[in-house]
Design an enzyme around this catalytic site. Structure first.
Site, mmCIF file in Angstrom:
data_model
loop_
_atom_site.group_PDB
_atom_site.id
_atom_site.type_symbol
_atom_site.label_atom_id
_atom_site.label_comp_id
_atom_site.label_asym_id
_atom_site.label_seq_id
_atom_site.Cartn_x
_atom_site.Cartn_y
_atom_site.Cartn_z
ATOM 1 N N GLY A 42 0.768 -1.241 0.000
ATOM 2 C CA GLY A 42 0.000 0.000 0.000
ATOM 3 C C GLY A 42 0.796 1.287 0.000
ATOM 4 O O GLY A 42 0.354 2.289 -0.558
ATOM 5 N N GLU A 97 4.063 4.289 5.880
ATOM 6 C CA GLU A 97 2.866 3.446 5.764
ATOM 7 C C GLU A 97 1.713 4.240 5.166
ATOM 8 O O GLU A 97 1.604 5.445 5.404
ATOM 9 C CB GLU A 97 2.447 2.993 7.159
ATOM 10 C CG GLU A 97 2.478 1.557 7.497
ATOM 11 C CD GLU A 97 1.913 0.528 6.584
ATOM 12 O OE1 GLU A 97 1.483 0.856 5.468
ATOM 13 O OE2 GLU A 97 1.883 -0.627 7.003
ATOM 14 N N ASP A 98 0.874 3.569 4.429
ATOM 15 C CA ASP A 98 -0.309 4.268 3.904
ATOM 16 C C ASP A 98 -1.343 4.498 4.999
ATOM 17 O O ASP A 98 -1.943 5.564 5.081
ATOM 18 C CB ASP A 98 -0.922 3.498 2.719
ATOM 19 C CG ASP A 98 -1.155 2.021 3.013
ATOM 20 O OD1 ASP A 98 -0.754 1.548 4.101
ATOM 21 O OD2 ASP A 98 -1.727 1.340 2.149
ATOM 22 N N ASP A 101 -4.317 1.255 11.327
ATOM 23 C CA ASP A 101 -5.691 0.946 11.723
ATOM 24 C C ASP A 101 -5.661 0.383 13.149
ATOM 25 O O ASP A 101 -5.719 1.145 14.119
ATOM 26 C CB ASP A 101 -6.264 -0.048 10.709
ATOM 27 C CG ASP A 101 -7.751 -0.320 10.894
ATOM 28 O OD1 ASP A 101 -8.375 0.302 11.756
ATOM 29 O OD2 ASP A 101 -8.290 -1.187 10.174
ATOM 30 N N LYS A 129 -6.066 6.123 11.212
ATOM 31 C CA LYS A 129 -7.461 5.738 11.417
ATOM 32 C C LYS A 129 -7.574 5.174 12.826
ATOM 33 O O LYS A 129 -7.074 4.094 13.114
ATOM 34 C CB LYS A 129 -7.826 4.688 10.363
ATOM 35 C CG LYS A 129 -9.288 4.634 10.024
ATOM 36 C CD LYS A 129 -9.524 3.671 8.878
ATOM 37 C CE LYS A 129 -10.981 3.302 8.802
ATOM 38 N NZ LYS A 129 -11.226 2.175 7.918
ATOM 39 N N PHE A 150 -14.258 2.549 4.444
ATOM 40 C CA PHE A 150 -13.313 1.653 3.780
ATOM 41 C C PHE A 150 -12.649 2.467 2.676
ATOM 42 O O PHE A 150 -13.298 2.889 1.721
ATOM 43 C CB PHE A 150 -14.027 0.421 3.210
ATOM 44 C CG PHE A 150 -13.057 -0.649 2.799
ATOM 45 C CD1 PHE A 150 -12.803 -1.730 3.625
ATOM 46 C CD2 PHE A 150 -12.372 -0.541 1.598
ATOM 47 C CE1 PHE A 150 -11.876 -2.705 3.256
ATOM 48 C CE2 PHE A 150 -11.443 -1.503 1.225
ATOM 49 C CZ PHE A 150 -11.199 -2.592 2.054
HETATM 50 C C1 PRP Z 1 -2.676 -2.382 5.476
HETATM 51 C C2 PRP Z 1 -1.764 -1.191 5.684
HETATM 52 C C3 PRP Z 1 -0.975 -1.585 6.892
HETATM 53 C C4 PRP Z 1 -1.940 -2.414 7.693
HETATM 54 C C5 PRP Z 1 -2.529 -1.558 8.761
HETATM 55 O O1 PRP Z 1 -1.979 -3.348 4.763
HETATM 56 O O2 PRP Z 1 -0.937 -0.954 4.567
HETATM 57 O O3 PRP Z 1 0.172 -2.355 6.548
HETATM 58 O O4 PRP Z 1 -2.972 -2.845 6.802
HETATM 59 O O5 PRP Z 1 -3.420 -2.298 9.541
HETATM 60 P P1 PRP Z 1 -3.246 -2.459 11.088
HETATM 61 O O6 PRP Z 1 -2.911 -1.115 11.684
HETATM 62 O O7 PRP Z 1 -4.609 -2.956 11.517
HETATM 63 O O8 PRP Z 1 -2.166 -3.456 11.351
HETATM 64 P P2 PRP Z 1 -2.703 -4.579 4.060
HETATM 65 O O9 PRP Z 1 -2.594 -5.778 4.974
HETATM 66 O O10 PRP Z 1 -4.060 -4.180 3.614
HETATM 67 O O11 PRP Z 1 -1.748 -4.874 2.824
HETATM 68 P P3 PRP Z 1 -1.374 -3.950 1.554
HETATM 69 O O12 PRP Z 1 -0.480 -2.843 2.067
HETATM 70 O O13 PRP Z 1 -0.658 -4.883 0.652
HETATM 71 O O14 PRP Z 1 -2.665 -3.408 0.969
#
Ligand code: PRP
Length: 176
Positions: A42, A97-98, A101, A129, A150
């Site tokens: 991401g 990081e994008d 959560d 978030k 989302f």
């Molecule tokens: C997303 C985002 C973070 C993580 C955050 O990655 O890029 O790495 O989730 O979530 P958290 O704070 O609940 O741990 P994702 O698993 O969707 O993979 P991607 O980056 O390949 O889309």
């Protein structure tokens, strides 16, 4: 399936905020040894724009992690799928990081980079978030704070789609 998308952060707003973050980072790391470590997949768009807005030298590396369990939030059982290729010992790591959560992914990564003997470890997240946060994690640099929705676009995906969109949208018909 075609989803209804509603823009929540425009391309212009992203550009302006990233320029501000880059200015702050450039000042803070003027005397450091900055390594941006982007978390795949991401963060690739954010990292690409952020690094090009910096006015200081830096190096760039990537990690990929995967978490087991639910598709919509991290389970906490995280493993490293792709390790950084640089030796980070003694370097100033800025994790890019994008989105944060639950905070489980970044919490795990912070510990990992400390284990790699980084001189410092800080977090730069585009979107903070907070509603599902499970660990008390605060980003050192945060672009935007959003409560719900989302989100897709600008690197963020729904089943690998929409990463290429230049703005950030909420997906109207997906669970948040
Ligand atoms: C997303 C985002 C973070 C993580 C955050 O990655 O890029 O790495 O989730 O979530 P958290 O704070 O609940 O741990 P994702 O698993 O969707 O993979 P991607 O980056 O390949 O889309």
């Amino acid at each position: 399936m075609k989803h209804a998308l509603q823009e929540v952060i425009s391309q212009r707003s992203l550009e302006e905020r990233i320029a501000q973050l880059a200015g702050q980072i450039s000042r803070d790391y003027a005397d450091g040894d900055l390594v941006l470590v982007a978390v795949l997949s991401g963060a690739f768009v954010f990292a690409a724009d952020l690094c090009r807005s910096l006015s200081i030298d830096c190096t760039i590396d990537f990690v990929r992690v995967s978490s087991y369990g639910s598709n919509t939030s991290s389970s906490g059982a995280i493993r490293l799928v792709q390790a950084p290729s640089l030796d980070l010992a003694g370097r100033d790591v800025l994790v890019v990081e994008d989105i944060v959560d639950t905070g489980m992914t970044l919490q795990w990564l912070i510990n990992y980079f400390h284990e790699q003997s980084a001189a410092s470890v800080r977090l730069c997240v585009l979107i903070d978030k907070k509603e599902r946060r499970q660990v008390p994690l605060e980003a050192d640099y945060a672009g935007f704070t959003l409560d719900h929705g989302f989100l897709v676009g600008y690197g963020l995906d729904f089943a690998e789609r929409y990463r290429n969109l230049p703005s950030i949208y909420t997906l109207q018909d997906a669970a948040s």
